[in-house]
Design an enzyme around this catalytic site. Structure first.
Site, PDB file in Angstrom:
ATOM      1  N   PHE A 151       1.326   4.867   0.802  1.00 23.32           N
ATOM      2  CA  PHE A 151       0.708   5.898   1.698  1.00 23.32           C
ATOM      3  C   PHE A 151       1.245   7.265   1.628  1.00 23.32           C
ATOM      4  CE2 PHE A 151      -0.330   2.300   4.388  1.00 23.32           C
ATOM      5  CZ  PHE A 151      -1.310   2.460   5.108  1.00 23.32           C
ATOM      6  N   THR A 176       0.931  -1.081   0.100  1.00 21.74           N
ATOM      7  CA  THR A 176      -0.104   0.069  -0.049  1.00 21.74           C
ATOM      8  C   THR A 176       0.840   1.258   0.092  1.00 21.74           C
ATOM      9  OG1 THR A 176      -1.663  -1.120   1.149  1.00 21.74           O
ATOM     10  CG2 THR A 176      -1.754   1.195   1.412  1.00 21.74           C
TER      11      THR A 176
END
Ligand code: PEP
Ligand code: MN
Length: 680
Positions: free
Chosen positions: A281, A279
């Protein structure tokens, strides 16, 4: 080496003591090395030199490898250790660029303690060398609100995941005012299956987690174990739920850290269906932060292309032409502008790289809005490139103490940077520039529903493309009619809609911009306000075209600097309007400076229109000055007219009646035709 023999307890503890001493020596050496790296970092920072010096790194690697070999150490393993140390040294130097003032920063994230956002925030802050504590919120909006209210210094939000794709809600947040991307963290998501102590795989019936985590582990957990899935707001929140229920038939999909922090037992590790679950961020702050030179950088832009065929392709083509690599293109529908989109573009490079700066300059004429959402370390590239490549050594890098040559900074990079396009751009959907000419007409002030309706009729009949009308009037005398205010704007807009004419109206102060922009199509900045910098800044964040009048005693240079305020805020839709300047001459209201038209054509890509009415001050001069403006190459005219000029409450002497307006239109048409142009 001694042949292996059974070591005694005493031998073992002696060997362990030697290990401890070696570790101690390594740590001591690291302390010395990091201190030295910081000293060098400080020198580099003061001289603006690049942090990364690839040829020096290659030398260090080569020396390290040969010394490792001479000590009979595995050079490959030793090289990995060195890479880690050099990366660490660079991060320490990079941190010197950020002045945290030694204070503990607060990072807001969405989730409960131990959520991936929390872990990613802690890791990123340690990489940045900033001491920080994390603050969990229920939603992304909550994390952003904490940032904007000043309860947090940063918000960390996920933008995309390698399995499930973009996080749509976050793209929306990125477009909000006052937010800057200052860093990123490519976080390796590790999902584990956690239960209360004593629970077993066989007894499990239900699994709790965030919907995205449930999707990422569908095969491995839900299907192969035959569990019923239940959605919870957060992965660490799911661990909380399992702990609270103390039910051995329940499991949570959460990070191993969230499980450990709660005393849960991990029954199965790495339960994601795909081995690579990353992921990305983004770290958001209220202010942009400087990025140390010499490290890989990513830039995120917000772009609203013109609403014309080919505009987006031209914008993207500008990056292709400059060899700039784009890594992401996301689109969001614009609030209150159905069918129109803002694009979020990620690219590899710094905003001040020459190629990036040139590409942005090239695309401006094709865009309504361009703004920089962030310019920040590219953490995925810096990892991939942490081993210096041999080719990099060939490129010379500046010695510490010898700053990299920088381009001479222009004070008008946006207003004076672009090439004038042969193709028309547009204001409020009306083509302007190139071979298209815009005629704007209407009364000085909106006086009544009837007056503005009759004005709209005459403006339409004369073939003009936009209707003007002041509702907030900047009057020299405080006793003069000040305009009808917002009610007047509504009357103007209603009349414009009835006759298919977009409207132009003046905005006097920053706090009115939002309300007027919601109604009117083009916002005018009057001559008296050309240097109202707060107003200009606010208009820079607005998505309406701005007609920027020249101040009565402003030089062309000051006028362009005023335009720069709007452009720098992101709004690219600026039209310059020459309306006469104050000279010693008193026979006209102002002296129309027609030389400004060709002067500006050479200096800016922005369209230039002329207001002969306020320059002349007398109606009989308006048509000749209008014709001269066309001949001088203006991209349009804005003129005042009134259904009954003798009754006008404002600027009566210069208002054209219907016949005069018709005469003006009839006069400019053949001139435009001779120049290969026509009225839009
Ligand atoms: C106007 O256009 O009504 C006006 C007030 O013009 P200026 O700001 O050029 O005086
Ligand atoms: Mn006027």
């Amino acid at each position: 080496m001694n042949p292996p023999s059974d070591p005694t307890e005493a031998d073992l503890s002696d060997i362990r003591r030697r290990l401890d001493e070696a570790d101690q020596a390594i740590l001591g050496a690291l302390r010395t090395r990091i201190d030295a790296a910081r000293l060098i970092g400080d020198i580099k920072r003061r001289h603006g030199a690049e942090i990364r010096d690839s040829s020096r790194e290659l030398e260090v690697h080569a020396r390290w490898a040969s010394r490792a070999e001479s000590l009979s150490l595995n050079a490959h393993a030793a090289g990995r250790v060195l890479r880690e140390i050099l990366e660490w040294s660079r991060r320490e130097q990079e941190a010197l660029w950020r002045d945290s003032g030694g204070r503990e920063a607060v990072v807001a994230y969405q989730g409960a303690p131990g959520a991936h956002g929390d872990l990613a925030a802690r890791r990123l802050m340690s990489i940045r060398g900033e001491s920080a504590r994390t603050l969990g919120t229920r939603s992304f909006d909550g994390a952003l609100a904490a940032l904007l209210r000043g309860e947090a210094d940063y918000a960390l939000v996920p933008v995309e995941n390698s399995i499930v794709g973009a996080v749509d809600a976050v793209d929306g947040l990125l477009l909000e005012d006052g937010i800057h991307i200052v860093d990123e963290e490519p976080w390796q998501v590790r999902h584990s299956l956690a239960v209360v102590p004593g629970a077993s795989l066989e007894a499990l019936e239900r699994v709790f987690s965030h919907p995205v985590a449930l999707r990422q582990c569908r095969r491995t957990v839900i299907e192969s174990l035959g569990l019923e899935a239940e959605e919870i707001w957060d992965t660490a929140g799911a661990a909380d739920a399992v702990l609270a229920a103390r039910n051995p038939r329940h499991a949570a999909i959460c990070s191993p850290e969230a499980a450990a922090e709660r005393g849960l037992v991990v029954l199965k590790e790495d339960v994601s269906d795909h081995p690579d679950n990353t992921t990305r961020f983004l770290l958001l702050a209220r202010e942009p932060q400087p990025v140390a030179p010499g490290i890989a950088v990513r830039t995120t832009l917000r772009l609203v292309a013109n609403h014309q065929p080919g505009s987006l392709a031209r914008c993207l083509g500008a990056f292709a032409a400059e060899g700039v690599n784009l890594t992401r293109l996301a689109s969001r529908v614009l609030p209150n502008r159905p069918g129109q989109y803002a694009f979020i573009i990620d690219l590899e490079g710094r905003i001040d790289d020459e190629s990036v700066a040139r590409a942005i300059t090239e695309l401006r004429p094709h865009a309504r809005q361009v703004s920089v959402l962030g310019n920040y370390p590219d953490r995925s590239r810096s990892l991939a490139e942490s081993v210096p490549r041999v080719t990099a050594a060939a490129t010379s890098s500046p010695e510490p103490g010898c700053p990299a040559p920088s381009r001479p900074a222009s004070s008008l990079p946006l207003a004076s940077g672009g090439r004038r396009s042969e193709l028309p751009t547009e204001i409020a959907g009306v083509p302007i520039g190139g071979n298209r000419f815009v005629l704007i007409a209407g009364p000085c002030a909106v006086e009544s529903v009837e007056q503005i309706e009759q004005s709209a009729v005459m403006v339409r009949r004369a073939g003009a493309s936009l209707l003007r009308g002041g509702a907030f009037k900047p009057r020299t005398s405080t006793y003069a009619f000040q305009g009808l205010g917002m009610e007047g704007v509504d009357m103007l807009v209603a009349a414009g809609r009835r006759h298919g004419l977009p409207v132009v109206t003046e905005v006097l102060q920053a706090r009115d911009v939002e309300a007027i922009a919601e109604r009117a199509d083009v916002l005018q900045v009057g001559a008296r306000n050309m240097q109202n910098f707060e107003l200009l800044r606010r208009l820079g964040r607005c998505d309406r075209p701005v007609l920027l009048k020249r101040g009565m005693s402003a030089t062309i240079d000051e006028w362009l600097h005023a335009a720069e305020y709007i452009l720098a805020g992101g709004n690219q839709q600026v039209v310059l309007c020459e309306r006469g300047i104050r000279t010693f001459e008193t026979s006209t209201r102002a002296t129309l400076d027609l030389a400004a038209v060709p002067v500006l054509r050479a200096r800016t890509h922005l369209p230039i229109i002329v207001d002969p009415s306020h320059a002349a001050g007398r109606r009989e001069l308006v048509v000749p000055l209008a014709l001269a403006a066309v001949a001088a190459g203006a991209d349009g005219l804005i003129v005042e007219c009134h259904p009954r000029p003798e009754e006008a409450r404002c600027d009566r002497e210069q208002a054209l009646d219907e016949a005069e307006l018709q005469r003006l239109a009839a006069g400019i048409t053949p001139l435009l035709a001779a120049q290969g142009r026509s009225i839009s």
